[in-house]
Motif scaffolding. Structure first.
Motif, PDB file in Angstrom:
ATOM      1  N   PRO A 136       0.839  -1.199   0.000  1.00 50.40           N
ATOM      2  CA  PRO A 136       0.000   0.000   0.000  1.00 50.40           C
ATOM      3  C   PRO A 136       0.876   1.252   0.000  1.00 50.40           C
ATOM      4  O   PRO A 136       2.099   1.179   0.182  1.00 50.40           O
ATOM      5  CB  PRO A 136      -0.796  -0.139   1.292  1.00 50.40           C
ATOM      6  CG  PRO A 136       0.080  -0.950   2.187  1.00 50.40           C
ATOM      7  CD  PRO A 136       0.819  -1.899   1.289  1.00 50.40           C
ATOM      8  N   LYS A 175      -5.681   5.745   7.088  1.00 55.09           N
ATOM      9  CA  LYS A 175      -6.148   5.751   5.707  1.00 55.09           C
ATOM     10  C   LYS A 175      -4.966   5.484   4.796  1.00 55.09           C
ATOM     11  O   LYS A 175      -3.847   5.893   5.085  1.00 55.09           O
ATOM     12  CB  LYS A 175      -6.776   7.101   5.345  1.00 55.09           C
ATOM     13  CG  LYS A 175      -8.070   7.407   6.053  1.00 55.09           C
ATOM     14  CD  LYS A 175      -8.676   8.722   5.531  1.00 55.09           C
ATOM     15  CE  LYS A 175     -10.007   9.021   6.207  1.00 55.09           C
ATOM     16  NZ  LYS A 175     -10.578  10.301   5.699  1.00 55.09           N
ATOM     17  N   TRP A 176      -5.227   4.771   3.655  1.00 53.16           N
ATOM     18  CA  TRP A 176      -4.148   4.426   2.745  1.00 53.16           C
ATOM     19  C   TRP A 176      -4.674   4.179   1.344  1.00 53.16           C
ATOM     20  O   TRP A 176      -5.891   4.106   1.123  1.00 53.16           O
ATOM     21  CB  TRP A 176      -3.387   3.206   3.250  1.00 53.16           C
ATOM     22  CG  TRP A 176      -4.216   1.937   3.309  1.00 53.16           C
ATOM     23  CD1 TRP A 176      -4.389   1.018   2.343  1.00 53.16           C
ATOM     24  CD2 TRP A 176      -5.012   1.499   4.422  1.00 53.16           C
ATOM     25  NE1 TRP A 176      -5.209   0.014   2.754  1.00 53.16           N
ATOM     26  CE2 TRP A 176      -5.609   0.285   4.038  1.00 53.16           C
ATOM     27  CE3 TRP A 176      -5.251   2.007   5.708  1.00 53.16           C
ATOM     28  CZ2 TRP A 176      -6.446  -0.436   4.880  1.00 53.16           C
ATOM     29  CZ3 TRP A 176      -6.073   1.289   6.535  1.00 53.16           C
ATOM     30  CH2 TRP A 176      -6.676   0.079   6.118  1.00 53.16           C
ATOM     31  N   LYS A 177      -3.789   3.994   0.418  1.00 51.97           N
ATOM     32  CA  LYS A 177      -4.138   3.645  -0.949  1.00 51.97           C
ATOM     33  C   LYS A 177      -3.853   2.160  -1.167  1.00 51.97           C
ATOM     34  O   LYS A 177      -2.756   1.687  -0.870  1.00 51.97           O
ATOM     35  CB  LYS A 177      -3.329   4.477  -1.943  1.00 51.97           C
ATOM     36  CG  LYS A 177      -3.664   4.166  -3.400  1.00 51.97           C
ATOM     37  CD  LYS A 177      -2.827   5.033  -4.356  1.00 51.97           C
ATOM     38  CE  LYS A 177      -3.166   4.700  -5.815  1.00 51.97           C
ATOM     39  NZ  LYS A 177      -2.353   5.517  -6.759  1.00 51.97           N
ATOM     40  N   ASP A 178      -4.829   1.441  -1.694  1.00 54.03           N
ATOM     41  CA  ASP A 178      -4.700  -0.011  -1.930  1.00 54.03           C
ATOM     42  C   ASP A 178      -4.141  -0.208  -3.342  1.00 54.03           C
ATOM     43  O   ASP A 178      -4.785   0.125  -4.334  1.00 54.03           O
ATOM     44  CB  ASP A 178      -6.072  -0.672  -1.791  1.00 54.03           C
ATOM     45  CG  ASP A 178      -6.018  -2.175  -2.057  1.00 54.03           C
ATOM     46  OD1 ASP A 178      -4.913  -2.709  -2.245  1.00 54.03           O
ATOM     47  OD2 ASP A 178      -7.110  -2.806  -2.078  1.00 54.03           O
ATOM     48  N   ASN A 179      -2.957  -0.784  -3.421  1.00 56.76           N
ATOM     49  CA  ASN A 179      -2.319  -1.027  -4.724  1.00 56.76           C
ATOM     50  C   ASN A 179      -2.325  -2.499  -5.123  1.00 56.76           C
ATOM     51  O   ASN A 179      -1.756  -2.870  -6.145  1.00 56.76           O
ATOM     52  CB  ASN A 179      -0.866  -0.518  -4.691  1.00 56.76           C
ATOM     53  CG  ASN A 179      -0.791   0.969  -4.437  1.00 56.76           C
ATOM     54  OD1 ASN A 179      -1.530   1.732  -5.044  1.00 56.76           O
ATOM     55  ND2 ASN A 179       0.095   1.384  -3.523  1.00 56.76           N
ATOM     56  N   TRP A 185      -4.556  -6.777   5.986  1.00 57.31           N
ATOM     57  CA  TRP A 185      -3.513  -5.763   6.204  1.00 57.31           C
ATOM     58  C   TRP A 185      -2.784  -6.039   7.523  1.00 57.31           C
ATOM     59  O   TRP A 185      -3.392  -6.431   8.523  1.00 57.31           O
ATOM     60  CB  TRP A 185      -4.148  -4.363   6.223  1.00 57.31           C
ATOM     61  CG  TRP A 185      -5.039  -4.174   5.020  1.00 57.31           C
ATOM     62  CD1 TRP A 185      -6.361  -4.409   4.963  1.00 57.31           C
ATOM     63  CD2 TRP A 185      -4.626  -3.785   3.725  1.00 57.31           C
ATOM     64  NE1 TRP A 185      -6.842  -4.172   3.701  1.00 57.31           N
ATOM     65  CE2 TRP A 185      -5.768  -3.777   2.904  1.00 57.31           C
ATOM     66  CE3 TRP A 185      -3.376  -3.415   3.160  1.00 57.31           C
ATOM     67  CZ2 TRP A 185      -5.738  -3.437   1.554  1.00 57.31           C
ATOM     68  CZ3 TRP A 185      -3.345  -3.062   1.821  1.00 57.31           C
ATOM     69  CH2 TRP A 185      -4.511  -3.081   1.024  1.00 57.31           C
ATOM     70  N   ASP A 192      -9.588  -5.144   0.369  1.00 55.31           N
ATOM     71  CA  ASP A 192     -10.187  -4.073  -0.425  1.00 55.31           C
ATOM     72  C   ASP A 192     -10.715  -2.909   0.396  1.00 55.31           C
ATOM     73  O   ASP A 192     -11.567  -2.147  -0.063  1.00 55.31           O
ATOM     74  CB  ASP A 192     -11.329  -4.619  -1.296  1.00 55.31           C
ATOM     75  CG  ASP A 192     -10.856  -5.651  -2.298  1.00 55.31           C
ATOM     76  OD1 ASP A 192      -9.689  -5.555  -2.719  1.00 55.31           O
ATOM     77  OD2 ASP A 192     -11.648  -6.547  -2.654  1.00 55.31           O
ATOM     78  N   THR A 212      -9.741   0.716   2.678  1.00 54.55           N
ATOM     79  CA  THR A 212      -8.688   1.750   2.633  1.00 54.55           C
ATOM     80  C   THR A 212      -8.703   2.621   3.876  1.00 54.55           C
ATOM     81  O   THR A 212      -8.085   3.685   3.890  1.00 54.55           O
ATOM     82  CB  THR A 212      -8.857   2.633   1.386  1.00 54.55           C
ATOM     83  OG1 THR A 212     -10.163   3.210   1.407  1.00 54.55           O
ATOM     84  CG2 THR A 212      -8.662   1.822   0.105  1.00 54.55           C
ATOM     85  N   SER A 213      -9.426   2.196   4.915  1.00 48.97           N
ATOM     86  CA  SER A 213      -9.380   2.927   6.180  1.00 48.97           C
ATOM     87  C   SER A 213      -9.741   1.972   7.308  1.00 48.97           C
ATOM     88  O   SER A 213     -10.450   0.981   7.097  1.00 48.97           O
ATOM     89  CB  SER A 213     -10.336   4.125   6.167  1.00 48.97           C
ATOM     90  OG  SER A 213     -11.673   3.688   6.110  1.00 48.97           O
TER      91      SER A 213
END
Length: 769
Positions: free
Chosen positions: A32, A48-52, A59, A80, A82-83
């Motif tokens: 991420p 919070k993050w970006k799922d790549n 996680w 899936d 992102t927070s």
């Protein structure tokens, strides 16, 4: 709308929960990025993050105090997202370091992605930890209430929400919020039409503030769905769609209504359903109304909402069969083949008629059959044939649209009149009719009585017969294509009426009258007595054979004189065999009743069971068991009935005019029915029905009934004055009234006609002065 519940907070310092590995892709997931961490309490942090990644199972969260290397803190076993809000031990004012990685693989063998860069944040320091104020409760629907309050704490770990019935003394916990909730919460899971009180308390670890103010609200009643849409599908099936306005329902109930009946439950579906797949087995080709309502089930008790809009629609019929071809034919049969396109038929109806006629006859097959041979047809005739799928139960029957007509012709053979009349002592001539002679190679006739011969050149049977009888001639025609047509010609003898006594001359004055009786002036040698039956299909007579079967004739007349054959219906007409009655009656007042039995009559066989003869029915294996039931032979049954069970007693015959009515009954559609009679159930087979088709449930108004029965006049008379300007003549019964008009002489002609249509005439003179 789905039920939403308040998620309880997590007070554990470490939560280990590892999901199963992705069976499709267990490779190391992508790392991420863009990790952000926001403190929301003294021990709460919003990540919070970006799922790549496309294959992570969850996680890996790593945390340490500032200055240390982040260590594994917990697995979040949800892909899936992102927070996430992480709750730690109370660390007021401490600096913490966060990192995040994606994981995949089975527990204990996780494949961990690269870590995000470290993010350093400081936990919030305690400032205030005070009760909430300004709590309000607003009803949203039948199961949801919105709670809003003022947050007066900066160090809470979340809020505890409590509720109770207004009359209760103890508060119950509904759930908790996470610390980052904006204090605008939808409380779900309430019951319809119920009043509730609410309060909230902030918590930090195991510490609680005092309660907020109390707010009250009442849920709405169970809400009905709306915007019902119904789409017809094949063979009486439908799809349904609607809008769900309830959050408290256990499910939904679809109701249906046909005709003037009441709405009735037909299907139920679970909570949160808003559409269905194709639902089958509704009534076919029928106008139906639908509506839907919500229901709630507590234990075994149901409560219901109001109803949605009503949708009126029509179901589709059975799928029609596809006619393929005629696969075989003879001079008396045609075999038709079709494709079965239905999944709901209980049987198939095959209809046929001669081309140019309007009424169809019917035969029935079992479900799944795709071929049928229609027998008993006339040679060299074109027939229209069509097929219907039928879905029938005890209560009703539904028919598919017609397959469409196919025309076919039986092979050529012997046709024409197969029951000619022969007058005793008179010249007889009968030509064998061949439907088409193009391929004819020869015709033979056997079974000729004394006095008749056959000319093979003219194909004519001729001669004179001087004795009574009914003669079965076998006519065989052969054709060059190898086919053979065999028919039985039933030649029946009759005697025309004769003059028994003459009228004398009469004299009368102008304007004077005289009455002359025709009684005793004529007689019919071959008819001693006869009966007349008026039926819902027409009138026919029975000429009795009292010399050949005296006991049976007397027995039949006893039933008729007792009125037992009035309101009788013909209860049996097996295909091309007999038409039978004398067993049952029906009236609207009494329903079905059995005709009572007098003593059985002794069997009197001897006259052959040829077409048009009337015989007594009896019990199998008991030759002397005939009582009230009788039948008319619609074809030559002599080979069977003359020898079976001691021979069936023929006691009369139906003249040609009456056989038109019997044939009409014979050609009606037939079916089997259960009737309730004398307190029990009776099965009737091959019941003729006076309608285009035989319904699945017997309609008594469609039975062929006898409306009246009694003696038939042996002779009927007509009278004509050949000089009506001199004298007129009128007839009342057998009395002739002659009236003088002017001076002169007039001739009065009297014609007598017997039940076979044969006639004889004589005259007398009238002098008017």
């Amino acid at each position: 709308m789905p039920l939403r519940r308040l998620f309880p907070s997590i007070f554990l310092s470490v939560l280990c929960a590892i999901g199963e590995a992705n069976a499709e892709d267990t490779s190391t997931p992508a790392a991420p990025s863009d990790l952000q961490v926001t403190p929301v309490g003294v021990n709460s942090f919003k990540l919070k993050w970006k799922d790549n990644s496309t294959n992570e199972l969850g996680w890996d969260v790593r945390i340490s105090l500032k200055g240390g290397a982040p260590q594994h803190f917990l697995y979040i076993p949800t892909k899936d997202i992102t927070s996430y809000t992480v709750i730690t031990n109370d660390l007021p004012g401490f600096g913490l370091v966060f990192q995040l990685a994606a994981y995949n693989g089975a527990a204990g063998a996780e494949k961990i992605s690269a870590l995000t860069p470290s993010v350093v944040v400081r936990a919030l320091s305690p400032a205030t930890f005070a009760p909430a104020t300004g709590l309000t409760a607003t009803t949203l629907d039948d199961g949801r209430i919105r709670l809003v309050w003022t947050d007066n704490s900066t160090s809470e770990g979340g809020y505890l929400i409590q509720l109770k019935n207004p009359s209760a003394k103890i508060w119950k916990t509904l759930g908790t919020t996470q610390p980052d909730v904006k204090f605008n919460v939808v409380a779900t899971g309430m019951l319809p039409s119920k009043s509730y009180q609410f309060r909230v308390r902030a918590f930090r670890g195991t510490k609680l503030t005092g309660p907020s103010n109390i707010a009250a609200a009442t849920t709405k009643s169970l809400q009905a769905p709306e915007n019902l849409e119904v789409t017809a599908d094949v063979e009486g099936s439908f799809k349904f769609k609607w809008k769900d306005r309830s959050s408290a329902e256990s499910g939904f109930e679809i109701q249906q209504k046909t005709g003037t009946g009441e709405f009735a439950w037909s299907w139920r579906f679970g909570t949160n359903t808003t559409s269905t797949e194709v639902l089958k087995n509704f009534p076919l080709d029928t106008d139906i109304q639908f509506r839907i309502r919500s229901y709630r089930m507590v234990g075994t008790e149901f409560s219901y909402s109001g109803f949605s809009n009503v949708v009126s629609t029509r179901s589709t019929p059975l799928a029609k069969a596809t006619l393929v071809a005629m696969t075989a034919r003879t001079d008396s049969s045609l075999t038709v083949k079709w494709k079965d396109n239905s999944t709901r038929e209980t049987n198939y109806q095959i209809e046929y008629r001669k081309v140019g006629t309007s009424t169809f006859s019917s035969k029935y097959t079992e479900a799944g059959i795709e071929t049928y041979t229609i027998t008993g047809l006339d040679a060299g005739q074109n027939y229209d044939i069509r097929v219907h799928a039928v879905a029938a139960d005890f209560f009703s029957a539904s028919y598919s649209p017609s397959s469409g007509l196919i025309q076919a012709k039986t092979k050529d053979g012997v046709g024409g009149d197969l029951s000619p009349l022969l007058s005793i002592g008179a010249a007889f001539s009968y030509q064998v009719h061949i439907t088409d002679t193009a391929l004819l190679t020869g015709v033979t006739v056997t079974g000729l009585p004394d006095g008749l011969t056959y000319d093979s050149v003219t194909r004519t049977v001729s001669g004179t017969v001087d004795h009574d009888g009914t003669f079965a001639l076998t006519v065989t025609a052969t054709f060059s294509d190898g086919t053979t047509s065999i028919r039985t010609v039933n030649v029946r003898t009759t005697s025309p009426p004769v003059i028994a006594a003459t009228f004398g001359a009469k004299t009368l004055a102008v304007a004077g009258t005289t009455v002359v009786s025709a009684t005793g002036k004529f007689s019919d040698p071959d008819t001693v007595s006869a009966a007349r039956f008026d039926t819902t299909s027409g009138q026919f007579d029975i000429i009795f054979f009292p010399n050949a079967a005296p006991l049976t004739v007397d027995n039949f007349i006893d039933y008729m004189d007792a009125g037992e054959y009035d309101n009788m219906f013909f209860h049996r007409a097996p295909t091309n065999f007999v038409v039978q009655g004398g067993g049952y009656k029906y009236t609207a007042d009494d329903g079905f009743t059995k005709i009572p039995h007098f003593d059985p009559v002794v069997n009197e066989p001897g006259i052959s069971n040829l077409r048009g003869t009337v015989a007594m029915a009896k019990l199998g294996g008991l030759p002397n068991s005939a009582t009230s039931e009788w039948f008319v032979n619609v074809k030559d049954n002599s080979a069977n009935l003359d020898v079976q069970n001691g021979g069936f007693t023929v006691f009369g015959r139906v003249p040609s005019k009456g056989m038109v009515v019997i044939d009409k009954i014979k050609n009606l559609p037939i079916d089997d029915y259960d009737i309730t009679v004398d307190g029990g159930t009776q099965i009737l087979e091959d019941v003729p029905i006076d309608d285009a088709t035989a319904p699945a449930v017997l309609d008594p108004t469609k039975l062929v009934k006898v409306t009246s029965s009694g003696p038939a006049p042996i002779l009927t008379y007509e009278v004509i004055s050949q000089q009506p300007a001199i004298a007129t003549a009128t007839l009342t019964g057998t009395d002739i009234t002659v009236t003088g008009v002017a001076a002169g002489t007039a001739t009065i002609q009297v014609k007598a006609t017997d039940l076979d249509g044969n006639t004889v005439t004589q005259t007398f003179t009238v002098t008017v002065s």
